[in-house]
Design a protein around this motif. Structure first.
Motif, PDB file in Angstrom:
ATOM      1  N   GLY A   1       0.718  -1.112   0.127  1.00  0.00           N
ATOM      2  CA  GLY A   1      -0.092   0.071   0.082  1.00  0.00           C
ATOM      3  C   GLY A   1       0.801   1.201   0.205  1.00  0.00           C
ATOM      4  O   GLY A   1       1.844   1.473  -0.769  1.00  0.00           O
ATOM      5  N   ASP A   2       0.685   2.306   0.910  1.00  0.00           N
ATOM      6  CA  ASP A   2       1.312   3.592   1.011  1.00  0.00           C
ATOM      7  C   ASP A   2       2.460   3.353   1.932  1.00  0.00           C
ATOM      8  O   ASP A   2       3.198   4.155   2.069  1.00  0.00           O
ATOM      9  CB  ASP A   2       0.449   4.486   1.513  1.00  0.00           C
ATOM     10  CG  ASP A   2      -0.584   5.116   0.505  1.00  0.00           C
ATOM     11  OD1 ASP A   2      -0.576   4.688  -0.703  1.00  0.00           O
ATOM     12  OD2 ASP A   2      -1.661   5.474   0.839  1.00  0.00           O
ATOM     13  N   GLY A   3       2.684   2.125   2.701  1.00  0.00           N
ATOM     14  CA  GLY A   3       3.694   1.844   3.496  1.00  0.00           C
ATOM     15  C   GLY A   3       4.652   0.503   3.241  1.00  0.00           C
ATOM     16  O   GLY A   3       4.744   0.437   1.726  1.00  0.00           O
ATOM     17  N   ALA A   4       4.917  -0.089   4.031  1.00  0.00           N
ATOM     18  CA  ALA A   4       5.744  -1.330   3.996  1.00  0.00           C
ATOM     19  C   ALA A   4       5.668  -2.288   4.890  1.00  0.00           C
ATOM     20  O   ALA A   4       5.137  -1.855   6.057  1.00  0.00           O
ATOM     21  CB  ALA A   4       7.123  -0.816   3.843  1.00  0.00           C
ATOM     22  N   VAL A   5       6.168  -3.167   4.738  1.00  0.00           N
ATOM     23  CA  VAL A   5       6.470  -4.520   5.640  1.00  0.00           C
ATOM     24  C   VAL A   5       8.051  -4.738   5.852  1.00  0.00           C
ATOM     25  O   VAL A   5       8.776  -4.798   4.928  1.00  0.00           O
ATOM     26  CB  VAL A   5       5.939  -5.922   5.197  1.00  0.00           C
ATOM     27  CG1 VAL A   5       6.289  -6.903   6.259  1.00  0.00           C
ATOM     28  CG2 VAL A   5       4.408  -5.863   5.138  1.00  0.00           C
ATOM     29  N   VAL A   6       8.467  -4.585   7.083  1.00  0.00           N
ATOM     30  CA  VAL A   6       9.905  -4.480   7.644  1.00  0.00           C
ATOM     31  C   VAL A   6      10.351  -5.638   8.639  1.00  0.00           C
ATOM     32  O   VAL A   6       9.302  -6.007   9.368  1.00  0.00           O
ATOM     33  CB  VAL A   6      10.233  -3.324   8.213  1.00  0.00           C
ATOM     34  CG1 VAL A   6      11.728  -3.222   8.382  1.00  0.00           C
ATOM     35  CG2 VAL A   6       9.841  -1.853   7.349  1.00  0.00           C
ATOM     36  N   THR A   7      11.396  -6.214   8.242  1.00  0.00           N
ATOM     37  CA  THR A   7      11.708  -7.448   9.109  1.00  0.00           C
ATOM     38  C   THR A   7      12.393  -6.798  10.459  1.00  0.00           C
ATOM     39  O   THR A   7      12.908  -5.828  10.380  1.00  0.00           O
ATOM     40  CB  THR A   7      12.667  -8.472   8.544  1.00  0.00           C
ATOM     41  OG1 THR A   7      13.674  -7.506   8.061  1.00  0.00           O
ATOM     42  CG2 THR A   7      11.967  -9.108   7.492  1.00  0.00           C
ATOM     43  N   GLU A   8      12.218  -7.560  11.761  1.00  0.00           N
ATOM     44  CA  GLU A   8      12.835  -7.054  12.842  1.00  0.00           C
ATOM     45  C   GLU A   8      13.643  -8.234  13.321  1.00  0.00           C
ATOM     46  O   GLU A   8      13.169  -9.642  13.275  1.00  0.00           O
ATOM     47  CB  GLU A   8      11.658  -6.966  13.917  1.00  0.00           C
ATOM     48  CG  GLU A   8      12.097  -6.381  15.168  1.00  0.00           C
ATOM     49  CD  GLU A   8      11.186  -6.036  15.977  1.00  0.00           C
ATOM     50  OE1 GLU A   8      10.754  -4.843  16.269  1.00  0.00           O
ATOM     51  OE2 GLU A   8      10.277  -6.772  16.764  1.00  0.00           O
ATOM     52  N   ALA A   9      14.891  -8.057  13.953  1.00  0.00           N
ATOM     53  CA  ALA A   9      15.467  -9.066  14.294  1.00  0.00           C
ATOM     54  C   ALA A   9      15.310  -9.506  15.664  1.00  0.00           C
ATOM     55  O   ALA A   9      14.917  -8.870  16.594  1.00  0.00           O
ATOM     56  CB  ALA A   9      17.074  -8.756  14.178  1.00  0.00           C
TER      57      ALA A   9
END
Length: 413
Positions: A194-202
């Motif tokens: 969409g207008d954002g994102a999916v980000v991984t977290e460690a």
């Protein structure tokens, strides 16, 4: 000589498509149609030639970073200049993203397809070098369905920088970051949603273990567990991210992201760490460590295991009416399977003995598929094989480019 679909047929189809663009929109909407409707003329882009058929090209980059392009329709070859020697190369069907230890160099191939769900527009302009997005560590690049709208994600593992680049600005020749987050350094990813994102977290061990959906400002909206997160692809249904225990399919309903876990069947083989398919199609192929291919139907939220005759170097789901799955075997053969019957329906002879004799180059072999052909690079041999997967895995052409295809992508899709 063009031995793909005859241009006259494609031109006729394209003219019918363009004529149909003047009617009322159907019930299905998408980012593509919304973006297009904002243009002054339907499908018209100022200063760009709209053409009757997809302008399919191959782009090859050698180990030194020299880039070249081959027009698959008329055989014209051209040089594209140089980038820093890349560790990996990705494309969304228009732009070429060459990642090295200090950033991502971007080349506009000048050819692309605009997907309107029920029809397509095809464009051609001049290729250009656009510049570099700076970062530390060879980035993982994640693209969306459209090259002229939305964003492209770049995650730099050494610094933990997660960047979104505006595709609309790229189409105007400018690199513009819409978001840059700094998280714990790890082998992670940021993928547009969409207008954002999916980000991984460690996790505490520095491994990607959790997904965070964020809005355009970086604000966290929702999360999901995803142990050993790796591999991403965007389909018409949504964004896919591989996990050790399955995959997460991310969708966006207005401003609300949804992260849905699709677990592997009980007793599943090794997880997928990469996904590939014909651009936009809902069924994708994933490969892991075992002898076979995972098929994920993102529309039905269903996994299926496809055993193969050999270990797999690369695989892509064509997701056509015949259910073709194209596999590059560890013996150098290109194998074609029926995803419904699981039968191997065709195979080539071994194609790349010199490449397979080089561990460094074996890891660089690329497989890409479109609606008619598969392309397989053989870097040591210095050629690309064009495979007609629907015609008994026939080798339609053996192609050469001005630069060695250590990295290969297909544009114009």
């Amino acid at each position: 000589m063009n031995i793909r679909t005859p241009q006259a047929v494609l031109a006729a189809l394209a003219l019918l498509t363009l004529a149909g663009c003047g009617g009322a929109p159907g019930p299905q909407t998408s980012q593509a149609t919304a973006t297009e409707n904002a243009q002054p003329g339907h499908g018209v882009i100022a200063g760009v030639a709209q053409v009757a058929e997809p302008q399919l090209h191959l782009v090859a980059i050698d180990a030194a970073g020299k880039a070249s392009m081959l027009d698959l329709l008329n055989g014209t070859k051209s040089q594209l200049g140089s980038v820093q020697p890349p560790a990996n190369v990705t494309s969304d069907g228009r732009y070429v993203f060459a990642a090295n230890a200090k950033g991502v160099d971007i080349i506009d191939s000048g050819v692309w397809t605009w997907d309107h769900v029920d029809h397509f527009h095809y464009y051609r302009s001049e290729p250009a070098a656009l510049g570099t997005v700076s970062g530390e560590g060879a980035a993982t690049v994640a693209t969306g369905l459209l090259s002229t709208a939305g964003t492209t994600g770049m995650f730099f593992p050494s610094s933990g920088s997660a960047v979104l680049v505006d595709n609309s600005a790229l189409s105007a020749g400018t690199i513009s970051e819409t978001l840059r987050l700094v998280v714990e350094p790890h082998a992670g990813l940021i993928a547009p949603l969409g207008d954002g994102a999916v980000v991984t977290e460690a996790d505490g061990h520095g491994m990607a273990a959790r997904l965070r959906a964020v809005d355009a400002t970086g604000k966290e909206l929702t999360t999901a567990e995803c142990p050993a997160a790796a591999g991403t692809i965007t389909t018409r249904v949504g964004l896919v991210i591989g996990c050790a225990d399955g995959a997460v399919i991310a969708t966006s309903d207005a401003a609300t992201p949804v992260l849905e876990h699709v677990p592997y069947p009980a007793g599943a083989a090794a997880p997928s760490t990469t996904f590939d398919a014909r651009k936009g199609r809902p069924t994708v192929a994933g490969i892991g460590a075992d002898q076979g291919v995972w098929l994920l139907n993102t529309r039905e939220r269903k996994w299926d295991w496809l055993p193969t005759a050999t270990p797999v170097l690369a695989a892509a789901a064509v997701d056509d009416d015949a259910g073709h799955v194209v596999v590059l075997g560890s013996d150098g053969t290109v194998q074609v399977y029926d995803e419904n019957t699981k039968e191997r329906v065709a195979t080539t002879k071994p194609l790349m003995p010199a490449t397979l004799a080089s561990p460094e180059l074996t890891g660089k072999v690329e497989l890409t598929v479109d609606g008619e052909r598969a392309y397989v690079s053989a870097p040591a041999e210095g050629v690309v094989f064009e495979i007609d997967y629907a015609d008994g895995a026939r080798i339609a052409r053996t192609l050469t480019l001005p630069t060695q295809p250590v990295h290969l992508v297909e544009t114009g899709r």
